[in-house]
Design a protein around this motif. Structure first.
Motif, short mmCIF file in Angstrom:
data_model
loop_
_atom_site.label_atom_id
_atom_site.label_comp_id
_atom_site.label_asym_id
_atom_site.label_seq_id
_atom_site.Cartn_x
_atom_site.Cartn_y
_atom_site.Cartn_z
N PHE A 179 42.86 31.84 33.48
CA PHE A 179 41.72 32.30 34.28
C PHE A 179 41.63 31.59 35.62
O PHE A 179 41.15 32.17 36.59
N GLN A 180 42.10 30.35 35.70
CA GLN A 180 42.20 29.69 37.00
C GLN A 180 43.11 30.49 37.93
O GLN A 180 42.82 30.63 39.13
N THR A 181 44.19 31.01 37.37
CA THR A 181 45.14 31.79 38.16
C THR A 181 44.53 33.11 38.61
O THR A 181 44.67 33.50 39.78
N TYR A 190 34.59 36.18 45.22
CA TYR A 190 34.39 36.40 43.78
C TYR A 190 35.07 35.34 42.92
O TYR A 190 35.08 35.47 41.69
N CYS A 191 35.66 34.31 43.54
CA CYS A 191 36.32 33.27 42.76
C CYS A 191 35.34 32.63 41.78
O CYS A 191 34.14 32.51 42.07
N PHE A 192 35.84 32.21 40.63
CA PHE A 192 34.97 31.66 39.59
C PHE A 192 35.59 30.38 39.01
O PHE A 192 36.79 30.14 39.14
N ALA A 193 34.77 29.57 38.37
CA ALA A 193 35.21 28.25 37.90
C ALA A 193 35.90 28.30 36.55
O ALA A 193 36.56 27.34 36.15
N GLY A 194 35.75 29.38 35.80
CA GLY A 194 36.34 29.49 34.47
C GLY A 194 35.53 30.45 33.62
O GLY A 194 34.57 31.07 34.11
N TRP A 256 43.92 43.23 27.93
CA TRP A 256 43.70 44.60 28.41
C TRP A 256 42.40 44.65 29.23
O TRP A 256 42.36 45.26 30.30
N VAL A 257 41.35 44.04 28.71
CA VAL A 257 40.08 44.00 29.44
C VAL A 257 40.24 43.19 30.72
O VAL A 257 39.74 43.57 31.79
N ASP A 258 40.94 42.05 30.64
CA ASP A 258 41.17 41.22 31.82
C ASP A 258 41.82 42.03 32.94
O ASP A 258 41.44 41.91 34.11
N TRP A 259 42.79 42.87 32.56
CA TRP A 259 43.51 43.66 33.55
C TRP A 259 42.60 44.70 34.21
O TRP A 259 42.64 44.89 35.42
N VAL A 260 41.77 45.35 33.40
CA VAL A 260 40.85 46.35 33.94
C VAL A 260 39.88 45.70 34.92
O VAL A 260 39.65 46.20 36.03
N VAL A 261 39.30 44.57 34.53
CA VAL A 261 38.32 43.89 35.39
C VAL A 261 39.00 43.34 36.64
O VAL A 261 38.46 43.45 37.75
#
Length: 342
Positions: A179-181, A190-194, A256-261
């Motif tokens: 998730f860092q990547t 939109y960057c996030f800490a984790g 799969w969800v990560d890719w959609v988002v």
């Protein structure tokens, strides 16, 4: 064969000792399908259709699973056989597997499949991001090493509980790197800490949490249709009313969800109107939910991927995986799953 009756006005009854399915057409004429009962493994009936008592009787005689689902496909209940059927055997074997080393083998398989999918996603991002090749390659190597460490934990004679904390630690480390990547590759605003949940600390996690919620429902549906018990897990605790197997089986499909988002954010489809403030965090608003639901629907049903020997939509691929898991528990020959929708 799995038969889905999800067209409005569909009627299932019996003719000449066979299932007859009548699907009304736009011009008033019916399309008719005939199926031999011995070729049908399960019938999933939504509230849009109807079924005769003769059809129910024929299904029970031939040990065909009958599942009543709502309009979204979520199982509401099932008809149980009066004799010992495959569902009873599957759930007994599932419980046995949860108590021994077999459960650890499945846990290792699902976790390594998840990390492999994370690596595949990062690899796919290299194509148009030459400036990030070094970062993507380094993260993939580290996640692959963590996957190998998970595999080394799966040894004969051990149970999941013996190494559960180690597995969680390895999976968690891989997740932080992953998730860092992703955060480094989306637009800077939109960057996030984790990862964060209940509530999400940022818009990206708000979309992830809602997407995972949709995925939970899809996984539970697949498990129930395959005759598995959503509550008997291998790694997650069997707390009261906790669907432990859903939390276990879902792991390979989370990317799969990560890719959609990720696509929604990287393509700048999302906007400030899609989320709002919540006590201590961020929540999705109606426009954001609608965008995610539409995108996930296309991803799960609208796109086909190579799965085994067939091209399948991802929703059917997940269902086939659940059936394969059930067949393996029964130690029967694992065959392909044929799905018919009318």
């Amino acid at each position: 064969m799995q038969v889905y009756l999800n067209s409005f006005g569909t009627y299932l009854h019996v003719r000449d000792a066979m299932f007859e399915i009548r699907v009304p057409g736009e011009g008033g004429e019916n399309t008719v399908h005939h199926l031999a009962a011995k070729k049908v493994k399960a019938i999933i009936l939504t509230v849009a259709g109807a079924m005769s008592s003769d059809a129910i009787r024929l299904a029970l005689v031939h040990n065909v699973d009958l599942i009543l689902a709502d309009r979204s496909g979520q199982p509401l209940g099932r008809f149980w056989h009066a004799k010992l059927g495959s569902t009873t055997k599957i759930r007994k074997r599932q419980l046995e597997a949860s108590l021994g080393s077999e459960g650890l083998a499945y846990t290792g398989r699902w976790l390594t499949a998840k990390l492999a999918a994370q690596c595949d996603l990062l690899h796919s991002l290299r194509k148009h991001r030459k400036a990030h090749h070094e970062l993507l390659d380094e993260r993939r190597e580290r996640i692959a090493a963590l996957s190998a460490a998970i595999t080394s934990c799966v040894t004969d004679g051990q149970r999941t509980g013996d190494v559960a904390e180690t597995l969680r630690g390895l999976e968690g480390t891989a997740g932080r790197l992953y998730f860092q990547t992703l955060s480094a590759l989306i637009p800077k605003q939109y960057c996030f800490a984790g990862r964060s949940s209940r509530p999400a600390a940022d818009p990206f996690n708000a979309f992830l949490n809602y997407g995972y919620g949709i995925l939970y429902g899809r996984v539970e549906k697949a498990l129930m249709i395959a005759g598995l018990d959503p509550y008997v897990g291998f790694m997650h605790r069997d707390d009261y009313n906790q669907k432990s197997m859903v939390f276990d089986f879902i792991e390979p499909y989370r990317p799969w969800v990560d890719w959609v988002v990720f696509r929604l954010f990287s393509r700048k489809v999302v906007g400030l109107d899609d989320w709002g403030a919540l006590a201590g965090g961020i929540t999705l608003l109606k426009p954001g939910k609608e965008k995610l639901i539409e995108a996930m629907g296309k991803f799960f049903e609208g796109e086909k991927v190579r799965h085994g020997r067939r091209n399948r939509c991802r929703a059917n691929a997940m269902l086939a995986d659940a059936h394969r898991f059930a067949q393996e528990l029964l130690e029967v020959e694992v065959g392909d799953v044929e799905i018919m929708e009318v």
